[in-house]
Design a protein around this motif. Structure first.
Motif, PDB file in Angstrom:
ATOM      1  N   GLU A   1       0.807  -1.227   0.000  1.00 55.32           N
ATOM      2  CA  GLU A   1       0.000   0.000   0.000  1.00 55.32           C
ATOM      3  C   GLU A   1       0.840   1.278   0.000  1.00 55.32           C
ATOM      4  OE1 GLU A   1      -4.294   1.177   1.849  1.00 55.32           O
ATOM      5  OE2 GLU A   1      -2.807   0.356   3.258  1.00 55.32           O
ATOM      6  N   PRO A   2       1.923   1.359   0.777  1.00 51.84           N
ATOM      7  CA  PRO A   2       2.708   2.603   0.763  1.00 51.84           C
ATOM      8  C   PRO A   2       3.341   2.911  -0.594  1.00 51.84           C
ATOM      9  CG  PRO A   2       3.219   1.290   2.715  1.00 51.84           C
ATOM     10  CD  PRO A   2       2.410   0.412   1.803  1.00 51.84           C
ATOM     11  N   ARG A   3       3.443   1.925  -1.467  1.00 51.93           N
ATOM     12  CA  ARG A   3       4.086   2.130  -2.767  1.00 51.93           C
ATOM     13  C   ARG A   3       3.071   2.371  -3.891  1.00 51.93           C
ATOM     14  NH1 ARG A   3       8.758  -2.347  -3.297  1.00 51.93           N
ATOM     15  NH2 ARG A   3       9.494  -0.851  -4.897  1.00 51.93           N
ATOM     16  N   ILE A   4       1.788   2.301  -3.565  1.00 54.02           N
ATOM     17  CA  ILE A   4       0.746   2.577  -4.557  1.00 54.02           C
ATOM     18  C   ILE A   4       0.541   4.092  -4.621  1.00 54.02           C
ATOM     19  CG2 ILE A   4      -1.691   2.279  -5.135  1.00 54.02           C
ATOM     20  CD1 ILE A   4      -1.574  -0.419  -3.616  1.00 54.02           C
ATOM     21  N   ASP A   5       0.896   4.691  -5.762  1.00 49.80           N
ATOM     22  CA  ASP A   5       0.808   6.143  -5.885  1.00 49.80           C
ATOM     23  C   ASP A   5      -0.226   6.599  -6.905  1.00 49.80           C
ATOM     24  OD1 ASP A   5       1.988   5.509  -8.291  1.00 49.80           O
ATOM     25  OD2 ASP A   5       3.907   6.493  -7.856  1.00 49.80           O
ATOM     26  N   GLY A   6      -0.880   5.641  -7.576  1.00 50.44           N
ATOM     27  CA  GLY A   6      -1.891   5.996  -8.565  1.00 50.44           C
ATOM     28  C   GLY A   6      -1.321   6.436  -9.890  1.00 50.44           C
ATOM     29  N   GLU A   7      -0.007   6.524  -9.992  1.00 49.54           N
ATOM     30  CA  GLU A   7       0.644   6.932 -11.236  1.00 49.54           C
ATOM     31  C   GLU A   7       1.574   5.843 -11.750  1.00 49.54           C
ATOM     32  OE1 GLU A   7       2.516  10.713 -10.734  1.00 49.54           O
ATOM     33  OE2 GLU A   7       0.660  11.748 -10.195  1.00 49.54           O
ATOM     34  N   ARG A   8       2.624   5.545 -10.992  1.00 49.49           N
ATOM     35  CA  ARG A   8       3.561   4.506 -11.424  1.00 49.49           C
ATOM     36  C   ARG A   8       3.141   3.120 -10.935  1.00 49.49           C
ATOM     37  NH1 ARG A   8       5.534   5.872 -15.643  1.00 49.49           N
ATOM     38  NH2 ARG A   8       7.131   4.237 -15.413  1.00 49.49           N
ATOM     39  N   VAL A   9       2.414   3.081  -9.839  1.00 49.20           N
ATOM     40  CA  VAL A   9       1.883   1.816  -9.302  1.00 49.20           C
ATOM     41  C   VAL A   9       0.401   2.005  -9.044  1.00 49.20           C
ATOM     42  CG1 VAL A   9       2.019   0.078  -7.481  1.00 49.20           C
ATOM     43  CG2 VAL A   9       4.106   1.244  -8.227  1.00 49.20           C
ATOM     44  N   LEU A  10      -0.426   1.247  -9.778  1.00 52.27           N
ATOM     45  CA  LEU A  10      -1.882   1.335  -9.649  1.00 52.27           C
ATOM     46  C   LEU A  10      -2.411   0.046  -9.051  1.00 52.27           C
ATOM     47  CD1 LEU A  10      -1.116   3.335 -12.033  1.00 52.27           C
ATOM     48  CD2 LEU A  10      -3.433   2.980 -12.850  1.00 52.27           C
ATOM     49  N   TYR A  11      -3.425   0.162  -8.204  1.00 46.94           N
ATOM     50  CA  TYR A  11      -4.096  -1.019  -7.662  1.00 46.94           C
ATOM     51  C   TYR A  11      -5.560  -0.982  -8.072  1.00 46.94           C
ATOM     52  CZ  TYR A  11      -6.149  -4.379  -4.425  1.00 46.94           C
ATOM     53  OH  TYR A  11      -6.847  -5.435  -3.884  1.00 46.94           O
ATOM     54  N   ARG A  12      -5.991  -2.006  -8.842  1.00 48.20           N
ATOM     55  CA  ARG A  12      -7.353  -2.022  -9.359  1.00 48.20           C
ATOM     56  C   ARG A  12      -8.284  -2.932  -8.578  1.00 48.20           C
ATOM     57  NH1 ARG A  12      -8.101  -1.898 -15.726  1.00 48.20           N
ATOM     58  NH2 ARG A  12     -10.190  -2.030 -14.846  1.00 48.20           N
ATOM     59  N   GLY A  13      -7.799  -3.558  -7.504  1.00 48.96           N
ATOM     60  CA  GLY A  13      -8.633  -4.468  -6.741  1.00 48.96           C
ATOM     61  C   GLY A  13      -8.827  -5.778  -7.466  1.00 48.96           C
ATOM     62  N   SER A  14      -9.864  -6.487  -7.071  1.00 45.70           N
ATOM     63  CA  SER A  14     -10.171  -7.766  -7.710  1.00 45.70           C
ATOM     64  C   SER A  14     -10.893  -7.511  -9.027  1.00 45.70           C
ATOM     65  CB  SER A  14     -11.050  -8.621  -6.793  1.00 45.70           C
ATOM     66  OG  SER A  14     -11.336  -9.864  -7.382  1.00 45.70           O
TER      67      SER A  14
END
Length: 338
Positions: free
Chosen positions: A211-224
């Motif tokens: 989570e601390p590395r998810i920035d919405g630009e270089r690392v995105l998390y889209r969930g399931s």
């Protein structure tokens, strides 16, 4: 032939999002019904199938906090075994629990071993009255005898080849075993954006390492990501990263990505050398350094050839035919282990 499909009940069959065992159970069930086999699917009662649906659990226990999985799995197995005399064969997809009571199964049983949660469950397998099918040659216990290996198949119609793109993709449960943190390292060093898709299975790992590395630009998390979006996501990347820390028994997302034309960069563990055709559908690597080098070279892999090879090897139709051959062998020989 009358087949009782003893499915898992953690999630609905087929799953809305995550649920690899439920997905394979569904694909096999639907393929058998299309071939005229009389199948009763024992699964969560909100499941969707062309087979006869039966069971006791109203929903998958992972989708309803009021359901205790231990209790409902026991009730589920008991109910199926109480009806087993009505069938020519019971196909178990529910791990060790049905094996502990397999002496009470009135029909021959075959068990697909979707993966061992640990060696401590092996006593249930060694004492079981069941035939065993592995999902890869690598995922076999030396103590057990196997009738066959059947690689999983996938719904090719729902996974058309995609256009590719610049992003790296990681697809699967977020857990140290899956190396989600390593995928972030690989993407960062490769200078590419990473799109992460999957359920959070280890909350502490996610909170501390991901989570601390998810920035919405270089690392995105889209969930399931569910079936409706799966092909679009998998087909949009330059490569799928699979830097696993464990001996992966099969890896559905790996073959799904390859079927979409997206090559896979995976650590050389478990079934990966068995599933990936080196240089055709992906690259096998040992560490982050090798993975970064593979990312640099992966645009040289032909996406059309990648998709073609994966679709030749991992169709649901092939899987269904493999299991039908096993069923016929068991039923014709009465199928009862000595």
């Amino acid at each position: 032939m009358k087949v009782a499909m003893l499915g898992p009940i953690a999630w609905r069959t087929p799953p809305r999002h995550y649920g690899p065992w439920e997905l394979i159970t569904s694909l096999l069930t639907e393929g058998l019904v299309a071939r005229g086999i009389d199948v009763t699917l024992f699964a969560a009662l909100d499941s969707v199938t062309t087979a006869t649906l039966d069971g006791v659990s109203p929903r998958g226990y992972e989708e309803d906090a009021d359901l205790d999985g231990r209790v409902w799995e026991a009730l589920h197995v008991s109910y199926v075994l109480s009806r087993s005399h009505e069938f020519d064969l019971v196909h178990n997809h529910l791990d060790w629990l049905p094996l502990a009571f397999s002496a009470h199964c009135a029909a021959p049983m075959v068990t697909t071993i979707h993966g061992f949660s640990g060696r401590d469950i092996l006593p249930a397998y060694r004492r079981a009255r069941s035939q065993f099918v592995s999902i890869s040659d690598s995922d076999r216990a030396a103590e057990l005898d196997y009738l066959a290996t059947v690689h999983h198949g996938i719904d090719l119609a729902g996974l058309p080849p995609g256009p590719g793109g610049d992003d790296l993709i990681v697809f699967g449960r977020i857990h140290p075993d899956k190396g989600t943190d390593l995928a972030i390292d690989i993407a960062e060093r490769s200078g590419r954006r990473l799109v992460i898709c999957g359920i959070v299975q280890d909350r502490a790992f996610f909170t501390e390492r991901i989570e601390p590395r998810i920035d919405g630009e270089r690392v995105l998390y889209r969930g399931s990501v569910g079936p409706a979006e799966r092909a679009a996501v998998l087909g949009s990347g330059v490569a799928l990263l699979h830097p696993i820390r464990f001996a992966e028994p099969f890896g559905l997302s790996v073959v799904e990505a390859m079927a979409c034309g997206t090559p896979v960069i995976a650590y050389r563990k478990g079934s990966m050398p068995e599933v990936i055709d080196e240089g055709v559908t992906g690259r096998l690597v040992a560490d982050v350094d090798e993975a970064v080098a593979a990312v640099a070279g992966v645009p040289g892999i032909d996406r059309a050839r990648c998709a073609e090879r994966a679709r030749e090897r991992f169709s649901a139709d092939r899987m269904v035919e493999d299991y039908l051959a096993i069923y016929r062998k068991i039923v014709s020989s009465k199928g009862r282990p000595g």
